[in-house]
Design a protein around this motif. Structure first.
Motif, PDB file in Angstrom:
ATOM      1  N   ILE A  65     -32.108  -5.680 -11.688  1.00  0.00           N
ATOM      2  CA  ILE A  65     -31.209  -6.378 -11.031  1.00  0.00           C
ATOM      3  C   ILE A  65     -29.805  -5.652 -10.881  1.00  0.00           C
ATOM      4  O   ILE A  65     -28.984  -5.774  -9.955  1.00  0.00           O
ATOM      5  N   HIS A  72     -33.182   1.899  -9.211  1.00  0.00           N
ATOM      6  CA  HIS A  72     -33.505   0.401  -8.817  1.00  0.00           C
ATOM      7  C   HIS A  72     -35.000   0.571  -8.406  1.00  0.00           C
ATOM      8  O   HIS A  72     -35.817  -0.584  -8.965  1.00  0.00           O
ATOM      9  N   ARG A  97     -38.209  -1.973  -9.909  1.00  0.00           N
ATOM     10  CA  ARG A  97     -38.265  -2.887  -9.149  1.00  0.00           C
ATOM     11  C   ARG A  97     -40.134  -2.773  -8.624  1.00  0.00           C
ATOM     12  O   ARG A  97     -40.930  -3.813  -8.619  1.00  0.00           O
ATOM     13  N   LEU A 102     -35.074 -10.241 -17.842  1.00  0.00           N
ATOM     14  CA  LEU A 102     -34.683 -10.293 -16.287  1.00  0.00           C
ATOM     15  C   LEU A 102     -35.506 -11.606 -15.774  1.00  0.00           C
ATOM     16  O   LEU A 102     -34.594 -12.281 -15.365  1.00  0.00           O
ATOM     17  N   ALA A 153     -33.108 -14.578 -14.068  1.00  0.00           N
ATOM     18  CA  ALA A 153     -33.216 -14.635 -12.584  1.00  0.00           C
ATOM     19  C   ALA A 153     -33.960 -15.843 -12.226  1.00  0.00           C
ATOM     20  O   ALA A 153     -33.726 -16.292 -10.920  1.00  0.00           O
ATOM     21  N   GLY A 154     -34.883 -16.276 -13.149  1.00  0.00           N
ATOM     22  CA  GLY A 154     -35.918 -17.263 -12.612  1.00  0.00           C
ATOM     23  C   GLY A 154     -35.717 -18.802 -13.336  1.00  0.00           C
ATOM     24  O   GLY A 154     -36.297 -19.583 -12.780  1.00  0.00           O
ATOM     25  N   THR A 174     -31.766 -20.549 -11.936  1.00  0.00           N
ATOM     26  CA  THR A 174     -31.825 -20.463 -10.347  1.00  0.00           C
ATOM     27  C   THR A 174     -32.810 -21.570  -9.823  1.00  0.00           C
ATOM     28  O   THR A 174     -32.225 -22.613  -8.834  1.00  0.00           O
ATOM     29  N   PHE A 229     -26.691 -21.158  -3.337  1.00  0.00           N
ATOM     30  CA  PHE A 229     -25.740 -21.470  -4.516  1.00  0.00           C
ATOM     31  C   PHE A 229     -25.764 -20.282  -5.538  1.00  0.00           C
ATOM     32  O   PHE A 229     -25.399 -20.243  -6.429  1.00  0.00           O
ATOM     33  N   THR A 230     -26.208 -18.913  -5.041  1.00  0.00           N
ATOM     34  CA  THR A 230     -25.917 -17.964  -6.124  1.00  0.00           C
ATOM     35  C   THR A 230     -24.689 -16.841  -5.407  1.00  0.00           C
ATOM     36  O   THR A 230     -24.775 -16.677  -4.085  1.00  0.00           O
ATOM     37  N   PRO A 269     -23.852 -13.253  -6.226  1.00  0.00           N
ATOM     38  CA  PRO A 269     -24.298 -11.941  -7.024  1.00  0.00           C
ATOM     39  C   PRO A 269     -22.909 -10.961  -6.981  1.00  0.00           C
ATOM     40  O   PRO A 269     -22.408 -10.731  -5.760  1.00  0.00           O
ATOM     41  N   ARG A 275     -20.717  -7.403  -7.311  1.00  0.00           N
ATOM     42  CA  ARG A 275     -21.004  -6.061  -7.135  1.00  0.00           C
ATOM     43  C   ARG A 275     -19.507  -5.252  -7.521  1.00  0.00           C
ATOM     44  O   ARG A 275     -18.577  -5.864  -7.570  1.00  0.00           O
ATOM     45  N   PHE A 281     -31.682 -16.104  -0.790  1.00  0.00           N
ATOM     46  CA  PHE A 281     -32.464 -14.964  -1.681  1.00  0.00           C
ATOM     47  C   PHE A 281     -31.889 -13.469  -1.601  1.00  0.00           C
ATOM     48  O   PHE A 281     -32.354 -12.680  -2.021  1.00  0.00           O
ATOM     49  N   ASN A 282     -30.746 -13.544  -0.897  1.00  0.00           N
ATOM     50  CA  ASN A 282     -29.964 -12.235  -0.561  1.00  0.00           C
ATOM     51  C   ASN A 282     -30.831 -11.396   0.401  1.00  0.00           C
ATOM     52  O   ASN A 282     -32.031 -11.906   0.773  1.00  0.00           O
ATOM     53  N   HIS A 321     -32.082  -5.665  -3.119  1.00  0.00           N
ATOM     54  CA  HIS A 321     -32.103  -6.363  -4.299  1.00  0.00           C
ATOM     55  C   HIS A 321     -32.906  -7.891  -3.822  1.00  0.00           C
ATOM     56  O   HIS A 321     -32.947  -8.797  -4.822  1.00  0.00           O
ATOM     57  N   CYS A 335     -34.449 -11.152  -3.519  1.00  0.00           N
ATOM     58  CA  CYS A 335     -35.198 -11.906  -4.693  1.00  0.00           C
ATOM     59  C   CYS A 335     -36.731 -11.586  -4.823  1.00  0.00           C
ATOM     60  O   CYS A 335     -37.496 -11.754  -3.656  1.00  0.00           O
ATOM     61  N   GLY A 387     -38.646 -13.233  -6.691  1.00  0.00           N
ATOM     62  CA  GLY A 387     -39.389 -14.393  -7.174  1.00  0.00           C
ATOM     63  C   GLY A 387     -39.295 -15.509  -5.983  1.00  0.00           C
ATOM     64  O   GLY A 387     -39.477 -16.835  -6.270  1.00  0.00           O
TER      65      GLY A 387
HETATM   66  C1  HEM Z   1     -34.403 -20.623  -5.958  1.00  0.00           C
HETATM   67  C2  HEM Z   1     -34.670 -19.965  -6.813  1.00  0.00           C
HETATM   68  C3  HEM Z   1     -33.911 -18.319  -6.565  1.00  0.00           C
HETATM   69  C4  HEM Z   1     -32.760 -18.267  -6.079  1.00  0.00           C
HETATM   70  C5  HEM Z   1     -32.050 -18.791  -5.018  1.00  0.00           C
HETATM   71  C6  HEM Z   1     -32.988 -16.607  -6.478  1.00  0.00           C
HETATM   72  C7  HEM Z   1     -31.748 -15.825  -5.733  1.00  0.00           C
HETATM   73  C8  HEM Z   1     -31.881 -14.331  -5.990  1.00  0.00           C
HETATM   74  C9  HEM Z   1     -30.861 -13.541  -5.522  1.00  0.00           C
HETATM   75  C10 HEM Z   1     -29.759 -13.851  -4.567  1.00  0.00           C
HETATM   76  C11 HEM Z   1     -31.051 -12.211  -5.860  1.00  0.00           C
HETATM   77  C12 HEM Z   1     -30.388 -10.943  -5.322  1.00  0.00           C
HETATM   78  C13 HEM Z   1     -29.465 -10.676  -6.735  1.00  0.00           C
HETATM   79  C14 HEM Z   1     -28.617  -9.444  -6.474  1.00  0.00           C
HETATM   80  O1  HEM Z   1     -28.536  -9.253  -5.004  1.00  0.00           O
HETATM   81  O2  HEM Z   1     -27.786  -9.063  -7.193  1.00  0.00           O
HETATM   82  C15 HEM Z   1     -32.528 -12.371  -6.556  1.00  0.00           C
HETATM   83  C16 HEM Z   1     -32.974 -11.361  -7.314  1.00  0.00           C
HETATM   84  C17 HEM Z   1     -33.912 -11.480  -8.178  1.00  0.00           C
HETATM   85  N1  HEM Z   1     -34.868 -12.592  -8.535  1.00  0.00           N
HETATM   86 FE1  HEM Z   1     -34.449 -14.413  -7.654  1.00  0.00          FE
HETATM   87  N2  HEM Z   1     -33.678 -16.339  -7.095  1.00  0.00           N
HETATM   88  C18 HEM Z   1     -34.529 -17.466  -7.427  1.00  0.00           C
HETATM   89  C19 HEM Z   1     -35.766 -17.599  -8.229  1.00  0.00           C
HETATM   90  C20 HEM Z   1     -36.247 -16.569  -8.883  1.00  0.00           C
HETATM   91  C21 HEM Z   1     -37.469 -16.470  -9.565  1.00  0.00           C
HETATM   92  C22 HEM Z   1     -38.216 -17.977  -9.878  1.00  0.00           C
HETATM   93  C23 HEM Z   1     -37.775 -15.398 -10.104  1.00  0.00           C
HETATM   94  C24 HEM Z   1     -39.000 -14.846 -10.956  1.00  0.00           C
HETATM   95  C25 HEM Z   1     -39.483 -15.640 -12.085  1.00  0.00           C
HETATM   96  C26 HEM Z   1     -36.778 -14.557  -9.528  1.00  0.00           C
HETATM   97  C27 HEM Z   1     -36.574 -13.256  -9.672  1.00  0.00           C
HETATM   98  C28 HEM Z   1     -35.713 -12.249  -9.331  1.00  0.00           C
HETATM   99  C29 HEM Z   1     -35.680 -10.785  -9.683  1.00  0.00           C
HETATM  100  C30 HEM Z   1     -36.681 -10.291 -10.596  1.00  0.00           C
HETATM  101  C31 HEM Z   1     -34.621 -10.419  -8.897  1.00  0.00           C
HETATM  102  C32 HEM Z   1     -34.213  -8.870  -8.894  1.00  0.00           C
HETATM  103  C33 HEM Z   1     -34.532  -7.998  -7.677  1.00  0.00           C
HETATM  104  C34 HEM Z   1     -33.900  -6.870  -7.409  1.00  0.00           C
HETATM  105  O3  HEM Z   1     -32.983  -6.429  -8.065  1.00  0.00           O
HETATM  106  O4  HEM Z   1     -34.516  -6.136  -6.915  1.00  0.00           O
HETATM  107  N3  HEM Z   1     -35.900 -15.295  -8.915  1.00  0.00           N
HETATM  108  N4  HEM Z   1     -32.829 -13.693  -6.699  1.00  0.00           N
END
Ligand code: HEM
Length: 418
Positions: free
Chosen positions: A109, A116, A120, A254, A258-259, A262, A304-305, A307, A309, A360-361, A365, A367, A369
């Motif tokens: 992330i 990256h 990933r 991570l 992240a999980g 959120t 609601f997120t 991120p 930069r 989820f962006n 990056h 998401c 998950g």
């Molecule tokens: C409603 C729930 C969630 C929201 C709104 C959400 C939102 C996001 C967002 C906005 C990013 C991008 C961050 C960035 O650009 O810097 C992200 C990345 C990520 N999320 Fe989620 N997330 C959620 C749930 C989860 C869950 C449940 C997991 C795993 C258990 C997860 C794993 C990840 C991972 C591993 C990344 C990094 C991806 C990368 O950098 O390539 N997320 N998430």
């Protein structure tokens, strides 16, 4: 001290930032924001420039409009996820004494291309819909249990009763960590959430605790693989080399970061809306097949997120001069409330055509998950609607919120007829 009084001191506007692009907004403590975050976001979307600069929290850019977020999220050359550049981090770590305990890093992330993709790619298969679908039944069973525990009471504080324990239990199940770790992980989540200062030393200690709590299981799964994510992670390769203990701990941290928070906050924002929209509850109870549409629209309406930069080079972005080393926030909640992208953006509309939200962006990056998150959100809404009569917000105890990189619901008291 009230939250309002904790607004950070304003710094001076740099010369290259014109007065017209300044908007005084503290993303942690803005008083109107912590009272009702998405109301304040709508106010910002209506009144602030699509890219603005705030003097709060050391001074930074805010990407408010949809186009600004969408473009910046994809332009990793200009907007870096490495708040400290990768080479610098690795050099600092390499210079530490050899017996220094492992300092976990949330890769990928906070990495840019090309590193990256190396971190990933191994996770892609791990989070495929096929892997996650296996968890569905146990997530439903757990959600049902948590709802049943409060059903006879006629009231609950929803965040601590349901929104927070559910993703923690799912995390343990998914990684194959023993259920006895539940209390320990809940405490770690609480510690993680209550820490508002981004002070690196305390963050490192917290992440080391998270890694330490999973170490026995991680080592055990290396020798005796099972059907869980830790075992899968031992089988993947990072850039052609086998994973090591430190890699698995990095991934564990991570996923913790992240999980958990959120999903918890997503559930909180969604259930708060449902508790205020009784006709929607009735409609979804009558037609449960519509819950997945509701989940998507709740994600958009209450994105609601935020991120962060680092501006990686001097550039003019959407007509705005930015300088290398400045910080820019991808203010995704603003993007998803942008009326240029979503007509009547402030309205909850069950059937919106076409336009996907970016809760989820977007870009590299995006998401990993999101499928798991959607499964958890859907199931919680379904089980709340099936297990409780019309639930409402307790008029005596209004919801409380916090700002930050994950805009959160602190307390949400619900009541219903017994
Ligand atoms: C409603 C729930 C969630 C929201 C709104 C959400 C939102 C996001 C967002 C906005 C990013 C991008 C961050 C960035 O650009 O810097 C992200 C990345 C990520 N999320 Fe989620 N997330 C959620 C749930 C989860 C869950 C449940 C997991 C795993 C258990 C997860 C794993 C990840 C991972 C591993 C990344 C990094 C991806 C990368 O950098 O390539 N997320 N998430």
């Amino acid at each position: 001290m009230t939250k309002a009084s904790a607004v950070s001191a304003a710094v001076a506007r740099p010369d290259h930032v014109p007065e017209s692009l300044v908007c005084d907004f503290d993303m942690f403590h803005d008083p109107a924001y912590v009272l009702d975050p998405h109301k304040r976001i709508i106010d910002l979307v209506e009144n602030a420039p699509p890219v603005f600069w705030t003097p709060r929290n050391g001074g930074h850019w805010v990407m408010l409009g949809h186009a600004a977020n969408f473009e910046a999220a994809r332009d990793t050359d200009s907007f870096s996820s490495e708040m400290v550049p990768y080479e610098q981090v690795e050099a600092i770590l390499a210079a530490l004494p050899p017996d220094t305990p492992h300092i976990p890093r949330a890769y990928p992330i906070n990495l840019d291309p090309p590193n990256h993709a190396k971190y990933r790619q191994p996770l892609q298969g791990v989070f495929s819909p096929r892997t996650i679908n296996v968890l569905k039944d146990s997530i439903r069973e757990l959600a049902r249990e948590l709802v049943a525990e409060v059903a006879d009471k006629g009231e609950c504080e929803f965040m601590s009763a349901i929104a927070e324990p559910l993703p923690v239990r799912v995390f343990l199940k998914m990684l194959g960590l023993p259920l006895e770790k539940f209390a320990e992980y809940r405490a770690l989540v609480k510690e993680h959430l209550s820490e508002t200062s981004p002070e690196p030393a305390s963050a490192i200690l917290r992440l080391q605790k998270v890694a330490a709590a999973m170490r026995d299981t991680v080592l055990e799964r290396r020798d005796n693989p099972r059907d869980d994510i830790i075992s899968l992670l031992w089988k993947v390769e990072i850039d052609g080399r086998p994973t090591e203990l430190e890699d698995i701990e990095n991934y564990g941290v991570l996923l913790f970061i992240a999980g958990l928070d959120t999903v918890m906050q997503g559930i909180g924002h969604g259930v708060r809306h449902l508790a205020q929209d009784l006709p929607l509850q009735d409609k979804l109870r009558a037609e449960p097949a519509l819950v997945s549409d509701a989940t998507e629209e709740l994600l958009r309406r209450y994105t609601f997120t935020v991120p962060p930069r680092r501006v990686a080079r001097d550039l003019v972005f959407q007509g705005v001069q930015m300088k290398e080393g400045e910080r820019a926030m991808l203010f995704l909640p603003g993007a998803d409330l942008d009326p240029k992208e979503f007509p009547h953006a402030d309205q909850f509309e069950l059937k919106r055509d076409g336009k996907p939200h970016i809760a989820f962006n977007a870009g590299p990056h995006r998401c990993l998950g999101s499928h798991l998150a959607r499964v958890e959100l859907n199931i919680v809404y379904e089980e709340m609607l099936a297990g409780l009569p019309q639930f409402r917000i307790d008029p005596e105890r209004p919801a409380r919120f916090h700002g930050g990189h994950v805009i959160g619901v602190e307390e949400l008291y619900l009541v219903w007829d017994k």
